[in-house]
Scaffold this motif. Structure first.
Motif, PDB file in Angstrom:
ATOM      1  N   THR A 121      17.199 -22.334  34.933  1.00  0.00           N
ATOM      2  CA  THR A 121      18.371 -22.614  35.762  1.00  0.00           C
ATOM      3  C   THR A 121      18.017 -22.991  37.189  1.00  0.00           C
ATOM      4  OG1 THR A 121      18.596 -20.297  36.443  1.00  0.00           O
ATOM      5  CG2 THR A 121      19.732 -20.970  34.425  1.00  0.00           C
ATOM      6  N   GLY A 122      16.757 -22.772  37.586  1.00  0.00           N
ATOM      7  CA  GLY A 122      16.348 -23.001  38.970  1.00  0.00           C
ATOM      8  C   GLY A 122      16.614 -21.821  39.887  1.00  0.00           C
ATOM      9  N   GLN A 123      17.196 -20.751  39.351  1.00  0.00           N
ATOM     10  CA  GLN A 123      17.528 -19.594  40.190  1.00  0.00           C
ATOM     11  C   GLN A 123      16.284 -18.839  40.630  1.00  0.00           C
ATOM     12  OE1 GLN A 123      20.114 -16.710  38.334  1.00  0.00           O
ATOM     13  NE2 GLN A 123      19.862 -15.220  39.971  1.00  0.00           N
ATOM     14  N   HIS A 124      15.356 -18.620  39.710  1.00  0.00           N
ATOM     15  CA  HIS A 124      14.141 -17.872  40.019  1.00  0.00           C
ATOM     16  C   HIS A 124      13.014 -18.853  40.330  1.00  0.00           C
ATOM     17  CE1 HIS A 124      15.806 -13.989  38.694  1.00  0.00           C
ATOM     18  NE2 HIS A 124      16.440 -14.711  37.790  1.00  0.00           N
ATOM     19  N   VAL A 125      12.383 -18.671  41.476  1.00  0.00           N
ATOM     20  CA  VAL A 125      11.309 -19.548  41.930  1.00  0.00           C
ATOM     21  C   VAL A 125      10.100 -18.708  42.290  1.00  0.00           C
ATOM     22  CG1 VAL A 125      10.721 -21.486  43.423  1.00  0.00           C
ATOM     23  CG2 VAL A 125      13.127 -20.917  43.014  1.00  0.00           C
ATOM     24  N   TYR A 126       8.929 -19.157  41.877  1.00  0.00           N
ATOM     25  CA  TYR A 126       7.684 -18.453  42.189  1.00  0.00           C
ATOM     26  C   TYR A 126       6.678 -19.460  42.738  1.00  0.00           C
ATOM     27  CZ  TYR A 126       9.869 -15.041  39.111  1.00  0.00           C
ATOM     28  OH  TYR A 126      10.762 -14.164  38.527  1.00  0.00           O
ATOM     29  N   ILE A 127       6.056 -19.099  43.853  1.00  0.00           N
ATOM     30  CA  ILE A 127       5.050 -19.959  44.469  1.00  0.00           C
ATOM     31  C   ILE A 127       3.797 -19.130  44.711  1.00  0.00           C
ATOM     32  CG2 ILE A 127       4.533 -21.569  46.324  1.00  0.00           C
ATOM     33  CD1 ILE A 127       7.472 -21.754  46.950  1.00  0.00           C
ATOM     34  N   ASN A 158      -4.023 -14.954  48.010  1.00  0.00           N
ATOM     35  CA  ASN A 158      -3.849 -13.766  47.177  1.00  0.00           C
ATOM     36  C   ASN A 158      -2.424 -13.228  47.203  1.00  0.00           C
ATOM     37  OD1 ASN A 158      -4.640 -11.821  45.384  1.00  0.00           O
ATOM     38  ND2 ASN A 158      -5.547 -10.469  46.906  1.00  0.00           N
ATOM     39  N   SER A 159      -1.445 -14.110  47.202  1.00  0.00           N
ATOM     40  CA  SER A 159      -0.059 -13.659  47.245  1.00  0.00           C
ATOM     41  C   SER A 159       0.830 -14.601  46.445  1.00  0.00           C
ATOM     42  CB  SER A 159       0.447 -13.564  48.690  1.00  0.00           C
ATOM     43  OG  SER A 159       0.351 -14.821  49.334  1.00  0.00           O
ATOM     44  N   VAL A 160       1.980 -14.077  46.031  1.00  0.00           N
ATOM     45  CA  VAL A 160       3.001 -14.846  45.335  1.00  0.00           C
ATOM     46  C   VAL A 160       4.324 -14.631  46.053  1.00  0.00           C
ATOM     47  CG1 VAL A 160       4.350 -15.071  43.212  1.00  0.00           C
ATOM     48  CG2 VAL A 160       1.866 -14.790  43.088  1.00  0.00           C
ATOM     49  N   TYR A 161       5.052 -15.706  46.302  1.00  0.00           N
ATOM     50  CA  TYR A 161       6.382 -15.623  46.905  1.00  0.00           C
ATOM     51  C   TYR A 161       7.421 -15.831  45.808  1.00  0.00           C
ATOM     52  CZ  TYR A 161       4.292 -15.732  51.539  1.00  0.00           C
ATOM     53  OH  TYR A 161       3.570 -15.432  52.664  1.00  0.00           O
ATOM     54  N   SER A 162       8.427 -14.961  45.786  1.00  0.00           N
ATOM     55  CA  SER A 162       9.423 -14.965  44.732  1.00  0.00           C
ATOM     56  C   SER A 162      10.819 -15.065  45.318  1.00  0.00           C
ATOM     57  CB  SER A 162       9.305 -13.678  43.906  1.00  0.00           C
ATOM     58  OG  SER A 162      10.400 -13.526  43.035  1.00  0.00           O
ATOM     59  N   SER A 163      11.669 -15.901  44.686  1.00  0.00           N
ATOM     60  CA  SER A 163      13.061 -16.026  45.091  1.00  0.00           C
ATOM     61  C   SER A 163      13.954 -15.832  43.869  1.00  0.00           C
ATOM     62  CB  SER A 163      13.324 -17.398  45.707  1.00  0.00           C
ATOM     63  OG  SER A 163      14.718 -17.578  45.947  1.00  0.00           O
ATOM     64  N   THR A 164      15.062 -15.128  44.057  1.00  0.00           N
ATOM     65  CA  THR A 164      16.044 -14.931  42.982  1.00  0.00           C
ATOM     66  C   THR A 164      17.368 -15.607  43.297  1.00  0.00           C
ATOM     67  OG1 THR A 164      16.819 -12.849  43.954  1.00  0.00           O
ATOM     68  CG2 THR A 164      15.001 -12.712  42.369  1.00  0.00           C
ATOM     69  N   PHE A 203      12.989 -15.423  50.133  1.00  0.00           N
ATOM     70  CA  PHE A 203      11.787 -15.146  49.347  1.00  0.00           C
ATOM     71  C   PHE A 203      11.237 -13.767  49.677  1.00  0.00           C
ATOM     72  CE2 PHE A 203      11.974 -19.635  48.686  1.00  0.00           C
ATOM     73  CZ  PHE A 203      11.302 -19.874  47.504  1.00  0.00           C
ATOM     74  N   THR A 204      10.633 -13.144  48.675  1.00  0.00           N
ATOM     75  CA  THR A 204       9.903 -11.892  48.837  1.00  0.00           C
ATOM     76  C   THR A 204       8.428 -12.161  48.596  1.00  0.00           C
ATOM     77  OG1 THR A 204      11.788 -10.584  48.071  1.00  0.00           O
ATOM     78  CG2 THR A 204       9.624  -9.531  48.008  1.00  0.00           C
ATOM     79  N   LYS A 205       7.575 -11.602  49.443  1.00  0.00           N
ATOM     80  CA  LYS A 205       6.139 -11.808  49.317  1.00  0.00           C
ATOM     81  C   LYS A 205       5.504 -10.635  48.576  1.00  0.00           C
ATOM     82  CE  LYS A 205       1.910 -12.500  52.054  1.00  0.00           C
ATOM     83  NZ  LYS A 205       1.339 -12.543  53.421  1.00  0.00           N
ATOM     84  N   TYR A 206       4.696 -10.963  47.562  1.00  0.00           N
ATOM     85  CA  TYR A 206       3.916  -9.959  46.849  1.00  0.00           C
ATOM     86  C   TYR A 206       2.450 -10.208  47.161  1.00  0.00           C
ATOM     87  CZ  TYR A 206       8.273  -9.255  44.388  1.00  0.00           C
ATOM     88  OH  TYR A 206       9.589  -9.005  44.097  1.00  0.00           O
ATOM     89  N   GLU A 207       1.827  -9.236  47.815  1.00  0.00           N
ATOM     90  CA  GLU A 207       0.447  -9.373  48.277  1.00  0.00           C
ATOM     91  C   GLU A 207      -0.523  -8.731  47.291  1.00  0.00           C
ATOM     92  OE1 GLU A 207       0.118  -9.421  52.848  1.00  0.00           O
ATOM     93  OE2 GLU A 207       1.486  -7.774  52.390  1.00  0.00           O
ATOM     94  N   ASP A 208      -1.810  -9.066  47.478  1.00  0.00           N
ATOM     95  CA  ASP A 208      -2.896  -8.464  46.701  1.00  0.00           C
ATOM     96  C   ASP A 208      -2.658  -8.577  45.202  1.00  0.00           C
ATOM     97  OD1 ASP A 208      -4.122  -7.714  49.103  1.00  0.00           O
ATOM     98  OD2 ASP A 208      -2.962  -5.866  49.178  1.00  0.00           O
ATOM     99  N   VAL A 209      -2.206  -9.740  44.769  1.00  0.00           N
ATOM    100  CA  VAL A 209      -2.010  -9.963  43.342  1.00  0.00           C
ATOM    101  C   VAL A 209      -3.334  -9.855  42.606  1.00  0.00           C
ATOM    102  CG1 VAL A 209      -1.307 -11.643  41.603  1.00  0.00           C
ATOM    103  CG2 VAL A 209       0.026 -11.365  43.710  1.00  0.00           C
ATOM    104  N   GLU A 210      -4.385 -10.438  43.180  1.00  0.00           N
ATOM    105  CA  GLU A 210      -5.714 -10.336  42.604  1.00  0.00           C
ATOM    106  C   GLU A 210      -6.423  -9.151  43.242  1.00  0.00           C
ATOM    107  OE1 GLU A 210      -7.581 -13.239  40.477  1.00  0.00           O
ATOM    108  OE2 GLU A 210      -8.973 -13.704  42.077  1.00  0.00           O
TER     109      GLU A 210
END
Length: 336
Positions: free
Chosen positions: A269-275, A280-286, A292-299
């Protein structure tokens, strides 16, 4: 987020999942270059043998149909197509015999691969229409005088049996391509050329004028082709809500100072976006990229976190990202 440790030490270059996020594919490069497969998004150590077709080489990208049955991987020497089925049919509905594969009529097997009739090119990206996997697009660049003319966008409408160049520009470095589920809307990015849009399955193409100046890195679209997200090599991210007619900067990301984006993906739907990033981070949007929310230290344990490729299930719940440096595939089962 958690690491799927089966791939540690392998240079993973790309990930793709079927619509429900269960079946997962990944490509690798180097002396272990191959295609990996998981039926549950966990055990990613299952190497596809490729029926002797898949050589050990650098594979840079993978795309799969919505049900995970048809997949396409790109390498320096061409595009490979595969059919992976849960049953053991007597014949695979993939393509007619070709010069590369004159006896393309497999017997009892749950997996068949062929090297498609793709031109000589260093391929960088491929995309297939999720609901019509006969349609396959690929982009790449040449490395010498003999292959410069092949730079551009290529299309197959017959599972890779034949390819036609639908856009040519030997001055551009073609990087990424995305297509709507039915194959009508197609988006490609090049450096430094901009975003190119087709609304007729590749028959005609238009450059979006306001995008011509940027060094583009990745592009993705929702299932209909209406909502498109694109990222540059550096700090900018863009959105289109009108089938690529216009693009605007995503303001919530423009001031973050990210040194380099990696890859972008979105739900149906395009609602959820991940970059993903190279930090070492992923940005997420709902909310369709509004925040966007930043998630750090993924690796875990890595300060660089070269997160090169990211993919999500159609509902956005399951997310997979690969870190090329340390070879991990990471997953989130709860919308990032």
């Amino acid at each position: 987020w958690e690491n799927l440790n089966d791939t540690q030490g392998i240079q993973v270059t790309s990930v793709a999942s079927e619509s429900n996020g269960k079946r997962l594919y990944a490509t690798t490069m180097g002396f272990t270059g191959t295609v990996l497969h998981s039926d549950n998004g966990v055990d990613t150590g299952d190497h596809r043998d490729g029926d002797g077709i898949l050589d050990t080489q650098d594979y840079s990208a993978v795309a799969t149909s919505g049900d995970g049955t048809y997949l396409y991987v790109v390498a320096d020497n061409g595009i490979y197509s595969g059919v992976v089925l849960p049953n053991k049919p007597t014949a695979m509905p993939i393509a007619a015999p070709t010069a590369n594969n004159p006896t393309q009529n497999p017997t009892a097997s749950d997996e068949t691969w062929v090297k498609t009739e793709s031109p000589e090119l260093t391929w960088t990206s491929t995309a297939t229409a999720r609901s019509n996997p006969a349609i396959v697009f690929g982009v790449g660049y040449g490395t010498d005088e003999a292959t410069y003319a092949n730079q551009g966008i290529w299309l197959s409408k017959d599972f890779g049996s034949s390819f036609t160049q639908v856009y040519q520009d030997s001055d551009l470095l073609w990087i990424s391509i995305a297509v709507s589920n039915n194959g009508t809307y197609v988006y490609a990015v090049a450096r430094p050329g901009g975003i190119f849009v087709s609304k007729d399955t590749g028959d005609t193409w238009d450059l979006v004028p306001e995008t011509a100046k940027d060094e583009w890195e990745s592009i993705t679209t929702d299932s209909t082709g209406q909502i498109v997200y694109a990222i540059t090599q550096k700090s900018d991210a863009y959105i289109s809500r009108d089938y690529g007619d216009s693009f605007s900067v995503i303001e919530s990301l423009s001031s973050l100072g990210v040194s380099q984006w990696g890859s972008v993906t979105t739900s149906s739907t395009g609602q959820h976006v991940y970059i993903s990033t190279f930090e070492n981070s992923v940005y997420s949007s709902t909310d369709y990229g509004e925040s966007f929310t930043k998630y750090e230290d993924v690796e875990a344990g890595d300060d660089t976190g070269y997160l090169q490729s990211i993919t999500t299930s159609s509902d956005g719940q399951y997310v997979f990202v690969c870190g090329q440096k340390n070879g991990y595939i990471h997953r989130s089962l709860d919308f990032g």
